[in-house]
Design a protein around this motif. Sequence first.
Motif, short mmCIF file in Angstrom:
data_model
loop_
_atom_site.label_atom_id
_atom_site.label_comp_id
_atom_site.label_asym_id
_atom_site.label_seq_id
_atom_site.Cartn_x
_atom_site.Cartn_y
_atom_site.Cartn_z
N VAL A 136 0.84 -1.20 0.00
CA VAL A 136 0.00 0.00 0.00
C VAL A 136 0.88 1.25 0.00
O VAL A 136 1.82 1.36 0.79
N VAL A 137 0.57 2.14 -0.92
CA VAL A 137 1.34 3.38 -1.02
C VAL A 137 1.12 4.22 0.23
O VAL A 137 -0.03 4.45 0.65
N GLU A 138 2.24 4.67 0.84
CA GLU A 138 2.18 5.53 2.02
C GLU A 138 2.52 6.96 1.60
O GLU A 138 3.68 7.34 1.51
N LEU A 139 1.50 7.73 1.32
CA LEU A 139 1.70 9.07 0.79
C LEU A 139 2.45 9.98 1.73
O LEU A 139 3.12 10.93 1.30
N ASP A 140 2.37 9.72 3.03
CA ASP A 140 3.03 10.60 4.00
C ASP A 140 4.55 10.52 3.91
O ASP A 140 5.26 11.38 4.47
N ARG A 141 5.07 9.52 3.20
CA ARG A 141 6.51 9.42 2.99
C ARG A 141 7.00 10.38 1.90
O ARG A 141 8.19 10.63 1.77
N LEU A 142 6.08 10.88 1.11
CA LEU A 142 6.45 11.79 0.03
C LEU A 142 6.63 13.21 0.57
O LEU A 142 5.96 13.61 1.53
N PRO A 143 7.52 13.99 -0.03
CA PRO A 143 7.64 15.39 0.37
C PRO A 143 6.30 16.11 0.16
O PRO A 143 5.63 15.88 -0.84
N PRO A 144 5.91 16.97 1.09
CA PRO A 144 4.60 17.64 0.98
C PRO A 144 4.41 18.36 -0.35
O PRO A 144 3.32 18.33 -0.92
N SER A 145 5.46 19.00 -0.85
CA SER A 145 5.31 19.74 -2.10
C SER A 145 5.04 18.79 -3.27
O SER A 145 4.25 19.11 -4.16
N ARG A 146 5.68 17.63 -3.25
CA ARG A 146 5.46 16.66 -4.32
C ARG A 146 4.05 16.09 -4.25
O ARG A 146 3.37 15.92 -5.26
N LEU A 147 3.61 15.80 -3.03
CA LEU A 147 2.26 15.26 -2.85
C LEU A 147 1.21 16.27 -3.31
O LEU A 147 0.24 15.90 -3.99
N GLU A 148 1.41 17.53 -2.98
CA GLU A 148 0.46 18.56 -3.38
C GLU A 148 0.42 18.70 -4.90
O GLU A 148 -0.66 18.87 -5.50
N ALA A 149 1.59 18.61 -5.54
CA ALA A 149 1.64 18.71 -6.99
C ALA A 149 0.92 17.53 -7.64
O ALA A 149 0.20 17.69 -8.63
N MET A 150 1.10 16.34 -7.07
CA MET A 150 0.44 15.15 -7.60
C MET A 150 -1.08 15.26 -7.44
O MET A 150 -1.83 14.91 -8.36
N ARG A 151 -1.49 15.76 -6.31
CA ARG A 151 -2.92 15.88 -6.07
C ARG A 151 -3.53 16.94 -6.98
O ARG A 151 -4.62 16.74 -7.53
N HIS A 152 -2.82 18.03 -7.17
CA HIS A 152 -3.32 19.07 -8.06
C HIS A 152 -3.44 18.54 -9.47
O HIS A 152 -4.42 18.83 -10.19
N ALA A 153 -2.46 17.75 -9.88
CA ALA A 153 -2.50 17.17 -11.22
C ALA A 153 -3.69 16.24 -11.37
O ALA A 153 -4.39 16.25 -12.39
N ALA A 154 -3.94 15.42 -10.34
CA ALA A 154 -5.04 14.46 -10.40
C ALA A 154 -6.39 15.17 -10.46
O ALA A 154 -7.34 14.67 -11.08
N GLU A 155 -6.48 16.36 -9.84
CA GLU A 155 -7.74 17.10 -9.83
C GLU A 155 -8.08 17.68 -11.20
O GLU A 155 -9.21 18.10 -11.44
N GLN A 156 -7.10 17.69 -12.09
CA GLN A 156 -7.36 18.24 -13.42
C GLN A 156 -8.18 17.29 -14.28
O GLN A 156 -8.72 17.69 -15.30
N GLY A 157 -8.28 16.03 -13.84
CA GLY A 157 -9.10 15.10 -14.59
C GLY A 157 -8.59 13.68 -14.45
O GLY A 157 -7.50 13.42 -13.92
N THR A 158 -9.40 12.77 -14.93
CA THR A 158 -9.07 11.35 -14.83
C THR A 158 -7.80 11.01 -15.57
O THR A 158 -6.99 10.21 -15.11
N ASP A 159 -7.60 11.62 -16.73
CA ASP A 159 -6.41 11.32 -17.51
C ASP A 159 -5.14 11.70 -16.74
O ASP A 159 -4.12 10.99 -16.84
#
Length: 454
Positions: free
Chosen positions: A118-141
């Motif tokens: 299971v991916v443990e997101l808390d191990r990622l740097p906060p800035s990277r996690l925020e960027a990934m989440r922002h990207a995911a919010e742009q759409g399913t693709d």
Amino acid sequence: MNAKPSAAPSGSSPPLPRPIRVAATLILLRDGADGMEVLLLRRADKADDQNSGASVFPGGVVDTHDRGLHLMCKGLDDAAASARLGVADGGLDYYAAAVRECFEEAGVLFASDAEDKVVELDRLPPSRLEAMRHAAEQGTDALLAMCDAQGWRLAVDRLAYFSHWLTPPGMPRRFDTRFFIAQMPRGQGVKPDGREIVEHMWLKPAEAVSPARGLKLMNVTRRTLEQLATFDSTADCMAHARSLTRISLNMPRLADGPSGRRAVNIEEAAYEEISRLDPDGTGHARYALEAGLVTQLSARVCRVTGSAGESTSAPGPHSYFVGGESGTWALIDPLPDGTAGGEALHAAAPGQVRWLLSTAPRTPAAAESLERLRSSWPDASVLWPEPGDTLDLGGANLQVRQAGDGISTPRALQFLLPEERTLFTGEAGAPAVHAGDELEWIAPARGFIFRHIA
């Protein structure tokens, strides 16, 4: 006392059908120090949102692009997901949408890495996690590309299908929603998006529904929390969900009553009557009976509710007007004069009453009581028909049935209106002998009408 009619507004036309959108919701669970807890998110206040400020589970509308996430789903294919949800195809769309919405709204992602951990997101740097989440919010693709770049797959096999709800007819927006449950993944924290969701809380289900907590809860959320409160642990709840072989659709109905308009759930006594009287959800049907309430059950049947006793508005026994196209009516179990129901009964008479009938056993006291009421209905005759008789109401027939065997108990009568497939049971309650397929509805002496189960 004035009669209180319960019927569709005259001259009103059925509302246009509301579009129904398919949606998915993911209920996150964890075990706290005092028992199982559930995640609730508080929605932002919005003027045009019927759920503004409500505490909800993560979820949202299934996107047409969610099918593209199938390639990234682990442990479940579309055929198995569709069979589980009882749909022809596209069942995996709901699982994928539930995972996607949970990540977008709460920042929690059900995903596994290349080693099936299971991916443990808390191990990622906060800035990277925020960027990934922002990207995911742009759409399913974008979510698809993100998972592909990380070598992750969506862990939909960790979700268990839990319930199926459809918003009542008559609501401004309607959703056909599949609810899933899952245990909160390790190594992740809840991070509301700050736009749609402004707050999160972990609560025991019983605490969440407590009036003392003061949460704004939609009917479906409250009912789900009440169900979750019956489980002691996440493991018990997950095991229950995975053991379910068939999940039925829950569609509440809107109705009016002493506390105003509200959703009436399928297990409530009024539900089937509301479904019959108000299929379009205009809200004119009632979820509570009151003394003096007049209910037009159909063009042929009108019910008047009496009181449970003197000086009370609590509902008591019913009287039924039953008639045909000719305007000739029979009155079954007339209410006594001088009572709330008796006064309403006279005001509600839909036409000439030809017969006064009783479902009670014919005893001297019962006969005398019915004869006394004849003075209030001068054009009516007191009639004690025999089982097997048929009364011609002009465009409708009232068939006389025997309640019970007439041996161990005094013989009571019941009346079947075949044109409506409705049986007036009186206090006997149970359907008459040999009711058969001709019977669909039970009209009891007290309470709401309900469907007959053979």
